[in-house]
Design an enzyme around this catalytic site. Sequence first.
Site, PDB file in Angstrom:
ATOM      1  N   THR A 265       0.949  -1.035   0.127  1.00 32.29           N
ATOM      2  CA  THR A 265       0.072   0.100  -0.145  1.00 32.29           C
ATOM      3  C   THR A 265       0.865   1.373   0.012  1.00 32.29           C
ATOM      4  O   THR A 265       0.720   2.111  -0.760  1.00 32.29           O
ATOM      5  CB  THR A 265      -0.922   0.075   1.398  1.00 32.29           C
ATOM      6  OG1 THR A 265      -1.867  -1.156   0.970  1.00 32.29           O
ATOM      7  CG2 THR A 265      -1.686   1.241   1.467  1.00 32.29           C
TER       8      THR A 265
ATOM      9  N   ILE B 179      -5.337  10.728   7.015  1.00 34.77           N
ATOM     10  CA  ILE B 179      -5.633  10.879   5.493  1.00 34.77           C
ATOM     11  C   ILE B 179      -6.698  11.736   5.108  1.00 34.77           C
ATOM     12  O   ILE B 179      -6.548  12.410   4.031  1.00 34.77           O
ATOM     13  CB  ILE B 179      -6.248   9.206   5.495  1.00 34.77           C
ATOM     14  CG1 ILE B 179      -5.411   7.915   5.589  1.00 34.77           C
ATOM     15  CG2 ILE B 179      -6.808   8.984   3.816  1.00 34.77           C
ATOM     16  CD1 ILE B 179      -5.589   7.021   5.701  1.00 34.77           C
TER      17      ILE B 179
ATOM     18  N   GLU C  88     -15.952  15.111  10.795  1.00 34.70           N
ATOM     19  CA  GLU C  88     -15.462  14.523  12.002  1.00 34.70           C
ATOM     20  C   GLU C  88     -16.065  14.054  13.096  1.00 34.70           C
ATOM     21  O   GLU C  88     -16.723  15.217  13.581  1.00 34.70           O
ATOM     22  CB  GLU C  88     -13.970  15.157  12.222  1.00 34.70           C
ATOM     23  CG  GLU C  88     -13.226  14.671  13.365  1.00 34.70           C
ATOM     24  CD  GLU C  88     -12.812  13.330  13.455  1.00 34.70           C
ATOM     25  OE1 GLU C  88     -12.927  12.471  14.354  1.00 34.70           O
ATOM     26  OE2 GLU C  88     -12.340  12.835  12.300  1.00 34.70           O
TER      27      GLU C  88
ATOM     28  N   ASP D 112       0.744  -3.151   9.854  1.00 31.05           N
ATOM     29  CA  ASP D 112      -0.628  -2.625  10.036  1.00 31.05           C
ATOM     30  C   ASP D 112      -1.581  -3.783  10.847  1.00 31.05           C
ATOM     31  O   ASP D 112      -2.802  -3.508  11.361  1.00 31.05           O
ATOM     32  CB  ASP D 112      -1.309  -2.443   8.839  1.00 31.05           C
ATOM     33  CG  ASP D 112      -0.802  -1.062   8.466  1.00 31.05           C
ATOM     34  OD1 ASP D 112       0.194  -0.355   8.914  1.00 31.05           O
ATOM     35  OD2 ASP D 112      -1.151  -0.528   7.314  1.00 31.05           O
TER      36      ASP D 112
ATOM     37  N   HIS E 249      22.062  28.331  11.620  1.00 31.40           N
ATOM     38  CA  HIS E 249      21.316  29.805  11.127  1.00 31.40           C
ATOM     39  C   HIS E 249      21.311  29.933   9.673  1.00 31.40           C
ATOM     40  O   HIS E 249      22.677  29.690   9.073  1.00 31.40           O
ATOM     41  CB  HIS E 249      21.540  30.922  11.859  1.00 31.40           C
ATOM     42  CG  HIS E 249      21.009  32.018  11.810  1.00 31.40           C
ATOM     43  ND1 HIS E 249      19.775  32.485  12.159  1.00 31.40           N
ATOM     44  CD2 HIS E 249      21.451  33.358  10.805  1.00 31.40           C
ATOM     45  CE1 HIS E 249      19.292  33.605  11.620  1.00 31.40           C
ATOM     46  NE2 HIS E 249      20.233  33.993  10.872  1.00 31.40           N
TER      47      HIS E 249
END
Length: 458
Positions: free
Chosen positions: A43, A179, A198, A302, A435
């Site tokens: 994937t 995602i 959501e 996963d 820097h």
Amino acid sequence: MSETKEYDVVVLGAGSGGYATAMRAAQLGLSVALVEGDKVGGTCLHRGCIPTKALLHVAEVADEVRDGAHIGLKSSFDGIDMNALNSYKNGVIERMYKGLTGLIDTRGVETVHGWGRLVAQDTVEVNGRRLKGKNIVLASGSYSKTIGQTITDRVITSEQALQLDYVPNSVVVLGGGVIGVEFASVWASFGTDVTIIEGLDRLVPNEDPAISKMLERQFRKRKITFKTKTMFDRVEEDANGVHVFTQDGKQFDADLLLIAIGRGPATQNLGYEQHGIKLERDFVITNERLHTGVGNIYAVGDIVPGPQLAHRGFLHGIFVAEEIAGMNPKAIDENLIPKVTYCDPEISSVGLTQPQAEEKYGKENVEVAEFNLAGNGKSQMLGTTGFVKLVREKDGPIVGFHAIGARMGEQIGEGELMVAWEAFPEDFEGLIHAHPTQNESLGEAILALSGKPLHTHN
């Protein structure tokens, strides 16, 4: 009788976890069979991390071109050529795929093409052929969850979103996690009208609350609409597009609905349960050594409960190969796995959030310091806002690193080291950050944590 061949290790699945297992095991002198029904790389390479980040790079360039006048650049944004974009994206995937398959071949790993299935505690069957392994590693990966919705031309997951040959005028994104916010960010840069729905009370709910707050502020500036604490009810389709209904009675109309509610473990119909593997909500349950408790069977990536990240699977793979080889590697601390969300602004984090630290050590025993990117020269040049936030145990080590801002994902390396090595602010004395870089913002946050901020108001 089907032919049976024996190996030290048989790996079922060739995504990040599976191919890492195979390559490291072969490097250690073990004989390895790597079984994959689709393409090596899984994937992440073909339908996830790599193509998504290619799109996010195009989105970043689109924003730079659109806003060029602010820095004196005469430029105009005339839209997205999706054919050219997909050619670029697929070219990146193809080059990485060729490199990966070449590496696997040179390591002496035998790649077996076909859909494998566990048929005994020490045997995988693929294409009628039996591969017997002294050790079996399950690495079958994950799939996009669809909450029972049928995938169509208009109701899609991330996999279909990556194959689009047009830029939609409007999209409803279901899910405000990693995602969801990444695709919302891409489409907003392309000129799409985006609404995120959501269910929890904030975007990227697994991040520190301060990160969520800043992301929401920036998304509002980018005209990305989001509705939190809002539960999906149903979707209807017609010739005009999709009509998304939420449980509070609201309706959202768009060209597309992207379902981005996370990924489920791909463990069904592979023979796991029939041979004693314990599954919970389809995840393979292991001990801290990633052993399943059955024979010499391990699981990685996963399908093991925890953050579903390609680099976590990769780390699992190396660990299991070394475990099989008898090297007794150090157990993986999942809390030390870094996370990056590649929306604009980018988010990077590792370790404990402030609420997690307060729960673990007590509110009075946690110290926090933030450095605002407004005080960082390079961030000013990039036109980004954001901050670096460090969380430490009072008089103790740094236990959490959190950052948000354009390109701040690149700072995760030092963040991971300071948390993993349990650094104290005093450990940085005598060290300086170059820097002008965004990396200086970490140094400034460390100074603030030490009680001696230079570029911030006390």
